[in-house]
Design an enzyme around this catalytic site. Structure first.
Site, PDB file in Angstrom:
ATOM      1  N   ARG A 155       0.838  -1.190   0.000  1.00  0.00           N
ATOM      2  CA  ARG A 155       0.000   0.000   0.000  1.00  0.00           C
ATOM      3  C   ARG A 155       0.883   1.253   0.000  1.00  0.00           C
ATOM      4  O   ARG A 155       2.051   1.191   0.387  1.00  0.00           O
ATOM      5  CB  ARG A 155      -0.905   0.013   1.235  1.00  0.00           C
ATOM      6  N   LYS A 181      -1.396  -2.491   7.610  1.00  0.00           N
ATOM      7  CA  LYS A 181      -2.736  -2.268   8.136  1.00  0.00           C
ATOM      8  C   LYS A 181      -3.012  -3.196   9.313  1.00  0.00           C
ATOM      9  O   LYS A 181      -2.650  -4.369   9.293  1.00  0.00           O
ATOM     10  CB  LYS A 181      -3.758  -2.533   7.020  1.00  0.00           C
ATOM     11  N   HIS A 245      -3.133   2.320  -5.744  1.00  0.00           N
ATOM     12  CA  HIS A 245      -3.769   1.067  -5.326  1.00  0.00           C
ATOM     13  C   HIS A 245      -4.044   0.158  -6.527  1.00  0.00           C
ATOM     14  O   HIS A 245      -4.186  -1.058  -6.365  1.00  0.00           O
ATOM     15  CB  HIS A 245      -5.069   1.362  -4.570  1.00  0.00           C
ATOM     16  N   ARG A 248      -1.447  -2.423  -6.836  1.00  0.00           N
ATOM     17  CA  ARG A 248      -1.686  -3.524  -5.892  1.00  0.00           C
ATOM     18  C   ARG A 248      -2.694  -4.514  -6.488  1.00  0.00           C
ATOM     19  O   ARG A 248      -2.510  -5.728  -6.399  1.00  0.00           O
ATOM     20  CB  ARG A 248      -2.185  -2.942  -4.570  1.00  0.00           C
ATOM     21  N   HIS A 271      -3.573  -9.439   3.377  1.00  0.00           N
ATOM     22  CA  HIS A 271      -5.023  -9.533   3.550  1.00  0.00           C
ATOM     23  C   HIS A 271      -5.343 -10.340   4.803  1.00  0.00           C
ATOM     24  O   HIS A 271      -4.724 -11.384   5.052  1.00  0.00           O
ATOM     25  CB  HIS A 271      -5.671 -10.216   2.342  1.00  0.00           C
ATOM     26  N   TYR A 280     -10.110 -11.337  -6.523  1.00  0.00           N
ATOM     27  CA  TYR A 280      -9.407 -11.143  -7.791  1.00  0.00           C
ATOM     28  C   TYR A 280      -9.659 -12.282  -8.772  1.00  0.00           C
ATOM     29  O   TYR A 280      -9.625 -12.085  -9.982  1.00  0.00           O
ATOM     30  CB  TYR A 280      -7.904 -10.976  -7.532  1.00  0.00           C
TER      31      TYR A 280
END
Length: 295
Positions: A155, A181, A245, A248, A271, A280
């Site tokens: 990120r 995150k 993003h 990514r 994630h 995805y």
């Protein structure tokens, strides 16, 4: 020896009184609610909640379900994504206030947040488009930024926080340690090509120097990275409003298309759930039942 039921109730009531005392008023409640959230989330949620409070023009303890429904109706001119974020922020604050005992009822619970069409597939660049962006980027630092964003899938906030202390050479490339995150740390292996570009930037930098520096010598900011990516996309003739993003998204999609195990992609991207990574595979399926039709 067990604790008498009456004593347990007194302890719980005392704890609840302490919690209630921590939220003295609406402003203090909002401060507690926003504590430890990411900087960008704090800024956007604070704007959303202030908009709501200005709209209802009354303290939170006096709000009703009707107030929330009216606010929801007033958001119709906004884009669906913006409306969803604003309602989610307000509902989150009210639920938090209810859990603390600041509000007697969670009046936001019945309010529906609009469902959104999944547009992830529209934000995945092709390998050709990415290669074109890289080929046309002449600036050494900016080229390294584009390559790292794509090759590692990190990120923007993670990238601009990197220092040379987070970078380590390996026999077949290098690795970076990312603090991401949710306060989670992960290590990502980098290719030889990405490693070589980063080493060009290293020179005589100290371990605590940022990997990507601004012209003033400090760490590069989020807005600057957004501008670099946007400019590179425009130079490559892409009509979409490409953001960092998107790199990514491309990393995840291209890696899965190439046969990378989904759990490995999940670990690389950081994630929390493999279901997030699985989006995805749905955004760009390699097979469909239509393949089996004859007409």
């Amino acid at each position: 020896m067990s604790t008498p039921k009456r004593t347990i109730e007194l302890i719980r009531n005392t704890e609840l009184d302490v919690i209630r005392e921590t939220a003295n008023d609406d402003a203090h409640l909002i401060q507690l609610w926003l504590h430890d959230r990411p900087k960008n989330t704090i800024e956007s949620y604070k704007r959303d909640v202030q908009q709501f409070l200005s709209f209802i023009d009354k303290p939170l303890k006096a709000i009703t379900l009707h107030d929330l429904q009216q606010f929801s109706d007033a958001l119709k001119p906004y884009a669906d994504g913006t409306k969803k974020r604003k309602l989610y922020a307000v509902k989150s604050l009210i639920a938090f206030a209810h859990r603390l005992g600041y509000l007697v009822y969670d009046v936001g619970a019945p309010v529906r947040v609009p469902a959104l069409k999944d547009t992830l597939s529209e934000r995945i660049l092709s390998e050709h488009e990415l290669a074109h962006m890289l080929a046309l980027e002449a600036d050494t630092r900016n080229h390294a930024i584009l390559r790292l964003l794509y090759s590692s899938g990190i990120r923007v906030s993670e990238m601009i926080s990197l220092t040379w202390r987070d970078f380590t050479m390996r026999n077949n490339g290098s690795q970076i340690v990312v603090f991401g995150k949710g306060g989670k740390t992960r290590t990502i292996k980098l290719s030889n090509a990405t490693t070589e570009e980063l080493l060009v930037l290293k020179k005589d930098r100290t371990p605590d120097d940022p990997i990507f520096r601004s012209k003033k010598g400090g760490a590069l900011g989020r807005i600057q990275v957004f501008r670099i990516v946007k400019k590179a996309a425009e130079k490559a003739g892409l009509w979409q409003k490409v953001s960092p993003h998107w790199m990514r998204h491309a990393h995840a999609s291209h890696a899965l298309d190439a046969g990378a195990p989904i759990h490995l992609v999940q670990a690389t991207l950081g994630h929390a759930s493999v279901a997030t990574t699985g989006r995805y595979t749905h955004a760009r399926p390699n097979q469909s039942s239509s393949d089996f039709l004859e007409i």
